[in-house]
Design an enzyme around this catalytic site. Structure first.
Site, PDB file in Angstrom:
ATOM      1  N   LYS A 591      -1.355   5.163  -4.832  1.00  0.00           N
ATOM      2  CA  LYS A 591      -0.726   4.733  -3.576  1.00  0.00           C
ATOM      3  C   LYS A 591      -1.795   4.466  -2.525  1.00  0.00           C
ATOM      4  O   LYS A 591      -2.797   5.164  -2.459  1.00  0.00           O
ATOM      5  CB  LYS A 591       0.228   5.825  -3.063  1.00  0.00           C
ATOM      6  CG  LYS A 591       0.899   5.518  -1.718  1.00  0.00           C
ATOM      7  CD  LYS A 591       1.848   6.640  -1.313  1.00  0.00           C
ATOM      8  CE  LYS A 591       2.368   6.439   0.105  1.00  0.00           C
ATOM      9  NZ  LYS A 591       3.167   5.204   0.253  1.00  0.00           N
ATOM     10  N   HIS A 592      -1.564   3.418  -1.689  1.00  0.00           N
ATOM     11  CA  HIS A 592      -2.393   3.177  -0.514  1.00  0.00           C
ATOM     12  C   HIS A 592      -2.032   4.221   0.542  1.00  0.00           C
ATOM     13  O   HIS A 592      -0.994   4.106   1.219  1.00  0.00           O
ATOM     14  CB  HIS A 592      -2.118   1.784   0.072  1.00  0.00           C
ATOM     15  CG  HIS A 592      -2.706   0.650  -0.701  1.00  0.00           C
ATOM     16  ND1 HIS A 592      -4.027   0.601  -1.082  1.00  0.00           N
ATOM     17  CD2 HIS A 592      -2.152  -0.512  -1.146  1.00  0.00           C
ATOM     18  CE1 HIS A 592      -4.256  -0.543  -1.733  1.00  0.00           C
ATOM     19  NE2 HIS A 592      -3.139  -1.222  -1.796  1.00  0.00           N
ATOM     20  N   VAL A 593      -2.853   5.249   0.695  1.00  0.00           N
ATOM     21  CA  VAL A 593      -2.540   6.304   1.671  1.00  0.00           C
ATOM     22  C   VAL A 593      -3.807   7.104   1.954  1.00  0.00           C
ATOM     23  O   VAL A 593      -4.737   7.120   1.135  1.00  0.00           O
ATOM     24  CB  VAL A 593      -1.420   7.235   1.148  1.00  0.00           C
ATOM     25  CG1 VAL A 593      -1.915   8.101  -0.016  1.00  0.00           C
ATOM     26  CG2 VAL A 593      -0.818   8.092   2.249  1.00  0.00           C
TER      27      VAL A 593
END
Length: 813
Positions: A591-593
């Site tokens: 995930k982009h996080v």
């Protein structure tokens, strides 16, 4: 009498048995008395309270099961018939770990503070403190001291107390008397003491020995097993490291005192070089007169070689065995096994020192005038060292890669005689002990320290060292601290005398696979790839998807978002972390996080991975990526209500954008709003979700990000060093990345084209240099990650190189 008394221990699974008994009561026609469950838990009861409890049980109807957290009560002392006693036990270390996290659990505290609204609330630091840190730091909460009576916290560590009873002799923790009394009660008073760790056996025994209450238990239990096994289960309990468990199991003076195992009344002090033993000699002479003992400094083997031959060992062991009683023998040499030569074991003691400080000390000790005079005297006529050799600093030696300052793992033949193998003094004289810094040699050394040595101390902490020597070897070290304090002026302490730069120390300390391997810190088999945009992460995702089939793990990625939110509120972080933690193991989640600290929410730590890229190349890539035709078409297809971008915006080129001072291409240090959408803050993905991480290109965000990489991430790859990244991933996270280089080699042509933007024009170095001036800290972070990756690669591959360079060379110095 027909009454069951379940004197339930805390944290042994008694909630599950209690609920199961409630199912059984209708089937077997008995009643569970819940009145004891509401009583406050106390370690021991006064005789009056014991009598009241016993009388209450006696007055119940036949066929009553009374349950309470309390110790065994002697009913005969109150002229009452004995009930049927039962209880459960659990591995005591697991029980303490369970209690530690139970009292920190959110639902337990919610219940407690509802009942006690005026009670003081524990600090955030207390809730965040891990059991590993608590034990290792010597926190009073995690001190389990034999024979202690008063506790810093009420942690019910005395499992035996529930069986021993309310006598004051039962209270000292882990005392032999209390344990014996508890064992006697179990043997003579209890019908069954089971363990929920072996549920089926426990239920079978209860059914056969107490059928009045537990008939058909083994038949009925499977119907409720799924519900009961999760009763009161703490799913957010992190894993506890093996060394911490070992510390809890072994920390007893009797086990730690190896002096009691010695059969030869002689102390054998096999002193390593450069650990400060020369400072102890004056103290030994004082102790010799004070404690009526002999001090012997010269033995029968006069050798400066790293290891004794079998003949030399036999000679020295025989000679030491003939020494006068109460002798302290001091010699530079490795540990020797006296029993192997049918001799009585002496009292082994030794010293150690920080290995880096020890090498620095040795380096400069070789360059003293005293050493030079000795060398010229012994080796008269031989070529002497040059002036440049004497003048060279340790910093220069390490940075230049001089053979004298090369500390290469697994090496056997050294360029110079530097005695860098401190563990060799404890490992022994076997050839397997000679390769430098090997796991095997270290494990053998640790085993010998643990099993053979009375004391291994350090003169870096003289007061602790002398205290331990006094306590564990009193015949020789009685009043050592008092004599030391009286003669401090003549007994020097061990202090660093030479200035060595921090980066040089770091180079020596950290080029070690274990130190660079954060995979070992993970508490679950789950990779969390919080991927940075535009670093080739699409390629890595495809590799992971293929590896999931090869290496048998599950592949999960977050759904495409209309608006990608990389900074989350705390409740969103917790929700995400909980979702990830519930994935079946082994799994990968992508995930982009921003970096999310799972332990903050009492959740087990995953294996953190990420990739970085040259920050200027990355913003250029992003600039043209969001303008690529397929990008906004795919976005429009996924989210039809999104407006199409303006044609003028789509036509904009990066060079004009920078040179014209366009707001989109202005990268101002310290701003917190601009550029969030273009992901210019690569460090933000490592710094975390805090507001302090948002100011662009700041030192504070940089340092936080570097700390997270160093302490949390197993691997942070580098797009520009793709092959090195794959090699390091395969070495440091083999469960998931075994075979990754083969997969990439077979499909390189396809994988390199994933998400490639053929619409990106070249950008001049002049424009890149303009941008770089505003990315100073982002560039430093990128270089930091790249240096760490190269260190990981070098540490993981040094053994193979050295084995090739030095094939089984065991001879020489």
């Amino acid at each position: 009498m027909d009454r069951l008394f379940f004197t339930r221990c805390a944290k042994v699974g008694s909630e599950s048995l209690l609920e199961f008994m409630e199912y059984l009561q209708d089937i077997n026609d008995f009643e569970v008395d819940h009145s004891g469950l509401s009583k406050p838990s106390r370690r021991q009861l006064l005789p009056k309270s014991q009598a009241e409890t016993a009388t209450h049980i006696f007055c119940q109807q036949p066929g009553t099961a009374y349950i309470e957290h309390t110790s065994w009560i002697d009913f005969s002392a109150y002229n009452l018939p004995k009930p049927i006693f039962i209880n459960l036990v659990r591995d005591p270390v697991e029980r303490m770990i369970s209690w530690y996290y139970y009292v920190r659990n959110s639902y337990r505290n919610a219940i407690y503070y509802r009942k006690n609204p005026e009670a003081p609330i524990k600090s955030t630091a207390w809730f965040k403190k891990s059991f590993n840190d608590c034990v290792r730091s010597g926190d009073p909460e995690c001190q389990y001291i034999p024979l202690s009576v008063k506790d810093v916290v009420g942690n019910f560590k005395r499992q035996s107390l529930f069986f021993c009873g309310h006598n004051e002799d039962c209270l000292p923790f882990d005392s032999p008397l209390a344990v014996q009394m508890a064992k006697r009660r179990v043997e003579e008073e209890y019908a069954v003491v089971g363990t929920w760790e072996e549920t089926n056996i426990t239920l079978a025994v209860l059914e056969h020995y107490i059928p009045r209450y537990f008939a058909r238990a083994t038949t009925i239990y499977p119907m409720f097993e799924e519900k009961l096994k999760n009763r009161n289960r703490n799913n957010r309990k992190p894993k506890v490291d093996a060394d911490v468990r070992a510390m809890l199991q072994d920390i007893r003076p009797l086990y730690l005192n190896k002096t009691r195992l010695a059969r030869l009344p002689v102390v054998f002090f096999n002193r390593p070089t450069r650990v400060g033993t020369e400072h102890l000699i004056p103290l030994f002479r004082l102790l010799s007169a004070h404690n009526d003992m002999n001090v012997v400094l010269n033995g029968p083997v006069q050798s400066v070689s790293r290891m004794r031959t079998i003949k030399e060992q036999e000679t020295e062991i025989h000679w030491v065995s003939k020494l006068q009683k109460d002798t302290l023998y001091i010699a530079h040499g490795n540990w020797m096994n006296f029993t192997k030569y049918t001799r009585h074991k002496p009292i082994y003691i030794s010293l150690v020192r920080d290995p880096v400080e020890r090498m620095i000390h040795n380096y400069y000790a070789q360059r003293t005038f005293q050493k030079l005079a000795i060398s010229r005297s012994i080796y008269a006529g031989h070529a002497q060292k040059s002036d440049s050799w004497f003048k060279q600093t340790f910093n220069e030696c390490v940075r230049k890669g001089s053979p004298e300052c090369q500390y290469i793992q697994y090496s056997v033949v050294d360029a110079v005689e530097d005695f860098k193998r401190q563990s060799l003094f404890f490992c022994g004289n076997h050839e397997d002990c000679l390769p430098f810094n090997t796991p095997h040699a270290v494990q053998v050394a640790k085993r010998n320290v643990e099993k053979e040595y009375s004391v291994v101390a350090t003169w870096e902490q003289p007061n602790i060292t002398l205290t331990v020597l006094e306590k564990y070897v009193p015949r020789y070290f009685n009043h050592a601290r008092r004599l030391f304090n009286l003669h401090k002026e003549s007994i020097s302490s061990l202090k660093p005398r030479y200035s060595v730069d921090a980066d040089v120390r770091a180079m020596m300390s950290s080029l070690n696979v274990r130190d660079l391997n954060n995979t070992r810190k993970a508490q679950m088999e789950l990779v969390f790839f919080n991927r940075v945009p535009k670093v080739g992460s699409q390629t890595f995702m495809e590799l992971l998807r293929r590896l999931s089939e090869r290496n048998n793990f599950q592949f999960h990625r977050d759904a495409v978002q209309k608006v990608e939110t990389i900074r989350l509120a705390e409740d969103q972080q917790q929700e995400m972390a909980e979702v990830i933690s519930e994935l079946p193991e082994p799994s990968v989640f992508i995930k982009h996080v921003c970096f999310t600290n799972f332990t903050k929410f009492n959740l087990p730590t995953p294996i953190y991975l990420n990739v970085v890229r040259d920050p200027v190349e990355r913003v250029i890539s992003w600039f043209y990526y969001v303008r690529a035709p397929w990008y906004f078409v795919e976005r429009k297809a996924a989210f039809p209500d999104l407006p199409l971008p303006h044609p003028a915006w789509l036509k904009k080129d990066f060079e004009t954008c920078v040179l014209s001072g366009d707001q989109e291409c202005t990268y101002t240090q310290g701003v917190t709003v601009e550029g969030i959408g273009d992901h210019r803050r690569q460090s933000l993905f490592f710094c975390g979700h805090d507001y302090e991480c948002t100011p662009f290109n700041t030192v504070g965000a940089l340092e936080r990000a570097k700390f997270a990489v160093e302490q949390q991430y197993a691997v942070v790859g580098v797009l520009e060093d793709f092959n090195t990244t794959l090699s390091v991933l395969e070495k440091y996270v083999p469960r998931f990345f075994e075979g990754v280089r083969d997969i990439y080699a077979n499909s390189a042509e396809y994988l390199t084209k994933i998400n490639k933007n053929n619409f990106k024009p070249p950008v001049s170095e002049h424009v890149k240099d303009i941008v770089r001036r505003n990315f100073t800290n982002e560039i430093e972070f990128y270089q930091f990650c790249r240096q760490r990756l190269h260190k990981q690669y070098l540490a993981a591959h040094l053994p193979q190189r050295i084995i090739t360079a030095h094939p089984a060379a065991l001879g020489g110095n």
